[in-house]
Design a protein around this motif. Structure first.
Motif, PDB file in Angstrom:
ATOM      1  N   GLU A  55       0.822  -1.205   0.000  1.00  0.00           N
ATOM      2  CA  GLU A  55       0.000   0.000   0.000  1.00  0.00           C
ATOM      3  C   GLU A  55       0.861   1.262   0.000  1.00  0.00           C
ATOM      4  N   MET A  56       2.045   1.199   0.618  1.00  0.00           N
ATOM      5  CA  MET A  56       2.940   2.353   0.687  1.00  0.00           C
ATOM      6  C   MET A  56       3.672   2.602  -0.626  1.00  0.00           C
ATOM      7  N   GLY A  57       3.667   1.594  -1.522  1.00  0.00           N
ATOM      8  CA  GLY A  57       4.222   1.857  -2.842  1.00  0.00           C
ATOM      9  C   GLY A  57       5.319   0.943  -3.329  1.00  0.00           C
ATOM     10  N   LEU A  58       5.478  -0.247  -2.735  1.00  0.00           N
ATOM     11  CA  LEU A  58       6.466  -1.204  -3.218  1.00  0.00           C
ATOM     12  C   LEU A  58       5.750  -2.396  -3.846  1.00  0.00           C
ATOM     13  N   GLY A  59       5.994  -2.633  -5.141  1.00  0.00           N
ATOM     14  CA  GLY A  59       5.434  -3.791  -5.835  1.00  0.00           C
ATOM     15  C   GLY A  59       6.547  -4.725  -6.254  1.00  0.00           C
ATOM     16  N   ARG A  60       6.222  -6.016  -6.433  1.00  0.00           N
ATOM     17  CA  ARG A  60       7.277  -6.957  -6.797  1.00  0.00           C
ATOM     18  C   ARG A  60       6.736  -8.113  -7.629  1.00  0.00           C
ATOM     19  N   THR A  61       7.652  -8.743  -8.357  1.00  0.00           N
ATOM     20  CA  THR A  61       7.400 -10.041  -8.966  1.00  0.00           C
ATOM     21  C   THR A  61       8.300 -11.046  -8.254  1.00  0.00           C
ATOM     22  N   PHE A  62       8.141 -12.332  -8.603  1.00  0.00           N
ATOM     23  CA  PHE A  62       8.887 -13.377  -7.906  1.00  0.00           C
ATOM     24  C   PHE A  62       9.743 -14.184  -8.872  1.00  0.00           C
ATOM     25  N   GLN A  63      10.825 -14.745  -8.326  1.00  0.00           N
ATOM     26  CA  GLN A  63      11.726 -15.580  -9.117  1.00  0.00           C
ATOM     27  C   GLN A  63      10.968 -16.754  -9.722  1.00  0.00           C
ATOM     28  N   ASN A  64      10.112 -17.392  -8.924  1.00  0.00           N
ATOM     29  CA  ASN A  64       9.214 -18.426  -9.417  1.00  0.00           C
ATOM     30  C   ASN A  64       7.830 -17.807  -9.555  1.00  0.00           C
TER      31      ASN A  64
END
Length: 257
Positions: free
Chosen positions: A81-90
């Motif tokens: 919610e604070m602004g950090l998005g991610r994808t994952f290795q798998n």
């Protein structure tokens, strides 16, 4: 003021220091690489930044509305919610759900409709749902996935699943997007397409991207700055040209000059 500051970050698993005294900064709207040999601690660092793990020591601060806020001790959903998005290795898609439903799940992180409105299905709830659906379709269109919106995520080709995971992360409207080995398992053409896609994301969405990747040609082509980890410690930081000729980096990867 840096957008994200990491100061002397350390994570111990028993007697093993997976990440040790790591410091780095990310500015607004830049593309930064994080590289290192297998087991260097790159994904552990991502997990510390996104609240999956809590640091043993150190500080992580994010600029929010002009003020520094600590991320230490915050839940993963709060950090999103604070602004950090991610994808994952798998790849971690909801495989049984449709492409559109996967993106909508990401959008609910920014949904301001209250719990009560969701339970009783008020007009504001339906209005919000319609807006999110339209926005999700626009995102899918940008990444050439609009025609696949009703397909189950598991039925997409590998490269498109990777793209969908990036779209879902962007649906959370991040200030910073962490990409954890997005080219893993891709063929040369898919990697070339991904290179163009990463450039497009930074240009169109004006966000900061931190990229973990083993494909050195991709990293050298798209990143403005690069950090290098070895055995959990930061051993180098600089431009692609500086990193390419850094003796400590060459030794870490090749075992010698």
């Amino acid at each position: 003021m840096s957008l994200l500051e990491i100061n002397k970050l350390t994570k111990h698993f028993g007697g093993l220091a997976a990440v040790s005294m790591v410091s780095m900064e990310l500015e607004s709207n830049e593309l930064v690489g994080l590289i290192g040999p297998n087991g260097a601690g790159k994904t552990t660092l991502f997990n510390l930044l996104t609240g999956v793990y809590e640091p043993s020591e150190g500080r992580i601060t994010l600029e929010v509305d002009g003020k520094k806020q600590s991320l230490i001790g915050k839940k993963t959903y709060k950090i999103t919610e604070m602004g950090l998005g991610r994808t994952f290795q798998n790849i971690r898609l909801f495989k049984e759900l449709t492409v559109l439903e996967n993106v909508l799940i990401g959008m609910h992180a920014k949904n301001n409709v209250g719990t009560l409105a969701g339970i009783v299905r008020t007009p504001s709830f339906y209005h919000s749902e319609a807006e999110m659906k339209n926005e999700a379709i626009k995102l899918l269109k940008i990444f050439n996935l609009e025609s696949k919106q009703t397909e189950q995520a598991k039925n997409l080709p590998y490269g498109e699943q990777r793209r969908l995971e990036i779209v879902r992360a962007l649906a959370t409207k991040p200030k910073i997007l962490f990409l954890d080995e997005p080219a893993a398992g891709m063929n040369p053409q898919e990697t070339a397409d991904l290179t163009d896609l990463i450039r497009q994301i930074q240009k169109d969405f004006s966000i900061t991207i931190l990229l973990i990747e083993h494909d050195m040609s991709l990293v050298m082509n798209v990143c403005e700055r690069i950090y290098v980890l070895e055995y959990g410690r930061m051993i180098a930081h600089g431009t692609p040209a500086e990193i390419k000729n850094n003796k400590a980096v060459i030794k870490a990867y090749l075992g010698g000059d």
